[in-house]
Enzyme design. Structure first.
Site, mmCIF file in Angstrom:
data_model
loop_
_atom_site.group_PDB
_atom_site.id
_atom_site.type_symbol
_atom_site.label_atom_id
_atom_site.label_comp_id
_atom_site.label_asym_id
_atom_site.label_seq_id
_atom_site.Cartn_x
_atom_site.Cartn_y
_atom_site.Cartn_z
ATOM 1 N N SER A 9 -12.933 24.999 35.017
ATOM 2 C CA SER A 9 -11.689 25.893 34.821
ATOM 3 C C SER A 9 -11.769 26.780 35.122
ATOM 4 O O SER A 9 -12.718 27.717 35.865
ATOM 5 C CB SER A 9 -12.001 26.497 32.949
ATOM 6 O OG SER A 9 -11.346 27.589 32.670
ATOM 7 N N LYS B 140 -17.317 25.957 31.766
ATOM 8 C CA LYS B 140 -16.389 24.869 31.378
ATOM 9 C C LYS B 140 -16.947 23.174 32.583
ATOM 10 O O LYS B 140 -16.611 23.370 33.785
ATOM 11 C CB LYS B 140 -14.760 24.692 31.386
ATOM 12 C CG LYS B 140 -14.952 25.857 30.144
ATOM 13 C CD LYS B 140 -15.158 25.046 29.262
ATOM 14 C CE LYS B 140 -14.081 24.143 28.495
ATOM 15 N NZ LYS B 140 -12.933 24.010 28.050
ATOM 16 N N GLU C 249 -9.485 12.341 30.478
ATOM 17 C CA GLU C 249 -8.051 12.964 29.469
ATOM 18 C C GLU C 249 -6.636 12.460 29.537
ATOM 19 O O GLU C 249 -6.087 11.910 29.604
ATOM 20 C CB GLU C 249 -7.757 14.496 29.326
ATOM 21 C CG GLU C 249 -9.313 14.831 28.722
ATOM 22 C CD GLU C 249 -9.575 16.474 28.344
ATOM 23 O OE1 GLU C 249 -9.744 16.986 27.233
ATOM 24 O OE2 GLU C 249 -9.295 16.735 29.541
ATOM 25 N N ASN D 191 -14.708 19.809 32.394
ATOM 26 C CA ASN D 191 -14.057 19.410 31.877
ATOM 27 C C ASN D 191 -14.049 17.854 32.163
ATOM 28 O O ASN D 191 -14.358 17.275 32.875
ATOM 29 C CB ASN D 191 -12.605 19.996 31.881
ATOM 30 C CG ASN D 191 -12.917 21.090 31.036
ATOM 31 O OD1 ASN D 191 -13.501 21.120 30.665
ATOM 32 N ND2 ASN D 191 -11.471 22.312 31.879
ATOM 33 N N THR E 83 -19.545 3.616 12.360
ATOM 34 C CA THR E 83 -18.891 3.920 12.187
ATOM 35 C C THR E 83 -17.673 4.912 11.528
ATOM 36 O O THR E 83 -18.226 5.823 11.254
ATOM 37 C CB THR E 83 -18.839 2.261 10.998
ATOM 38 O OG1 THR E 83 -19.658 2.809 9.615
ATOM 39 C CG2 THR E 83 -19.718 1.027 11.346
ATOM 40 N N HIS E 84 -16.509 4.888 11.749
ATOM 41 C CA HIS E 84 -15.999 4.970 11.189
ATOM 42 C C HIS E 84 -15.905 7.040 11.496
ATOM 43 O O HIS E 84 -16.248 8.253 11.284
ATOM 44 C CB HIS E 84 -15.633 5.923 9.324
ATOM 45 C CG HIS E 84 -15.582 4.442 8.607
ATOM 46 N ND1 HIS E 84 -14.526 4.281 8.597
ATOM 47 C CD2 HIS E 84 -16.202 3.595 8.498
ATOM 48 C CE1 HIS E 84 -14.307 3.265 7.890
ATOM 49 N NE2 HIS E 84 -16.003 2.501 7.954
#
Ligand code: ARG
Length: 480
Positions: free
Chosen positions: A275, A281, A288, A283, A153-154
């Site tokens: 990348s 990388k 996204e 990704n 939570t948070h």
């Protein structure tokens, strides 16, 4: 010449022509426009406006046009919109007979009908995609029902849950999404044709017959509302925005979990990119982009509401702008659902890293407080007591596990050796007693219940499939 051209001496300014042109995007309504036209002419035949001989010619020509447009839809141009294109084309082929097609009909009620027919079909297709993604959430839930992971939570480590519990949370969202689509379908299931431009018709059009041919359950009750109503478009885009919001939340989770810092999952290769500069990388582009596209979808919700908000009754040309919005949203949504259905099935969890995170004892603080409650301590006192233990641990750089039983007893005489059993993720989730908690044996029941809801939803939507009209089904039915 335009359909309304006889009173005009000048033809439309070239720029205005381009400005008002909608064929490029509304041509995707060609099939439903022909289906609606077919139902309309059959009804005109029934009430005696079109003769038995004429209807045969019309039906044949509509079918031919359908076959040729199926092949050639990308190449059509020159007409203002798809409705005009179809009428002009039929007129070219069969001359005078086609002049009766538009009897008692306006493009205003025609486009309202087309859009409802179109969205009913899309609703069915979307239902199948949501059923599929639900199925996959449930199979992932089943696979990971016994695998604990930290819940947040948070975005702070809170209490152990299970990976399966996460997937069940998403299944609940998509279960509601499909219920929402069902509600939208019910509102789509009202037939507007026969409303004319805005005031109906002086001809005895049999609207119920048209509705029956097209598989609509009801006929609309107000001709002005019928040509102006696009609530169902707003419904559709809201529904899509909420699904995208759910996918975007999931995206955020995937993005976080795939960071080096979390390392809870490894992204499947077919769903991630490298990348061009940094060789190490991997990704999370799918996630996204989903997060990014959600902005566009929500933008279109604002788009449709803003189009509608200041429109006086009844039809206004502004309404033409509803289509690019809803088409874009549906295309993106269908693709996103397809991608995510398989994406989730291919997620690999890094159990070592998850297990390491679960070693943080403070995740069990709430379990310990409830342990004290079970031994008779009021909850507020239990919360305070465990809070004091946490503080003691922090001050002395110790974890719960590192405290001796004597140290525990200093905080309350209710503590005994049992306490050490609680500091374990499997034990933590197994100890949950409440329905809807991550307890694996309760979650097995939840999965059964959700599989039943999946079957019920499937059945409901199968019935819809039979109601959706097609050119062939209609022609077969009327048996000319
Ligand atoms: N193309 C228009 C639309 O999509 C339908 C035509 C109605 N046009 C009119 N001037 N009455 O809304």
């Amino acid at each position: 010449m335009a359909l309304w051209g006889s009173r005009w001496r000048k033809s439309l300014n070239k720029d205005v022509e381009e400005f008002t042109y909608s064929l490029d995007f509304d041509k995707r309504l060609f099939k439903v426009d022909l289906i609606g036209t077919l139902a309309h002419v059959l009804m005109l035949n029934k009430i005696g406006v079109i003769t038995n001989w004429e209807i045969k010619v019309l039906v044949e020509e509509i079918k031919k046009l359908y076959e040729s447009l199926k092949e050639d839809i990308d190449n059509i141009k020159d007409s203002e919109d798809i409705h005009t294109y179809i009428e002009e084309n039929l007129t070219k082929k069969i001359g005078d007979i086609a002049k009766k097609i538009h009897t008692g009909r306006s493009r205003n009620d025609q486009v309202a009908l087309d859009l409802r027919l179109y969205l009913r079909e899309e609703a069915y297709e979307l239902s199948q995609l949501i059923l599929k993604i639900r199925e996959n959430f449930l199979s992932m839930a089943e696979r990971y029902i016994d695998s604990p992971m930290p819940g947040y939570t948070h975005l702070q480590e809170a209490q152990p849950v299970s990976i399966g519990h996460y997937f069940l949370a998403y299944d609940s969202m998509f279960e509601r999404d499909l219920e929402r689509l069902w509600e939208i379908y019910k509102r789509l299931d009202v037939m507007p044709l026969g409303s004319g431009a805005l005031a109906g018709s002086n001809l005895p059009l049999d609207r119920y017959y048209v509705a029956e041919i097209l598989g609509f359950s009801e006929v609309s009750d107000n001709s002005m509302d019928s040509v102006a109503d696009r609530d169902f478009v707003a419904d559709f885009i809201y529904f899509s925005s909420l699904i995208f919001t759910h996918l975007s939340k999931l995206s955020e989770e995937i993005i976080l979990w795939s960071t080096q810092e979390f390392s809870f999952i490894r992204l499947p290769e077919e769903y991630s990119t490298g990348s061009s500069m940094m060789p190490h990388k991997r990704n999370p582009d799918v996630a996204e982009l989903t997060r990014g596209k959600t902005g566009k979808i929500i933008g279109n919700l604002v788009n449709i509401l803003t189009i509608l908000k200041a429109l006086p009754l009844s039809y206004n040309r502004d309404l033409q702008e509803d289509k690019p919005a809803v088409f874009l949203v549906i295309d993106e949504l269908k693709l996103a659902l397809k991608v995510w259905s398989n994406f989730i099935l291919n997620l690999e969890f890094n159990m070592d890293k998850i297990e390491k995170t679960l070693r943080n004892d403070f995740l069990y603080a709430t379990d310990i407080a409830e342990y004290l409650v079970l031994r008779g301590m009021p909850f507020r006192d239990a919360h305070k007591t465990v809070g004091e233990v946490v503080k003691y641990c922090e001050d002395n750089s110790k974890s719960f596990k590192e405290l001796s039983i004597e140290e525990w007893k200093n905080f309350s005489p209710l503590f005994d050796e049992e306490i050490f059993k609680l500091l374990n993720p499997e034990e933590s989730i197994k100890s949950k007693k409440t329905w809807g908690s991550p307890n694996p044996s309760l979650n097995r029941e939840v999965i059964k219940k959700k599989r039943q809801s999946l079957r019920d939803q499937k059945l409901k939507w199968e019935l819809i499939k039979d109601k959706l009209p097609s050119i062939d089904k209609i022609i077969e039915r009327v048996n000319l």
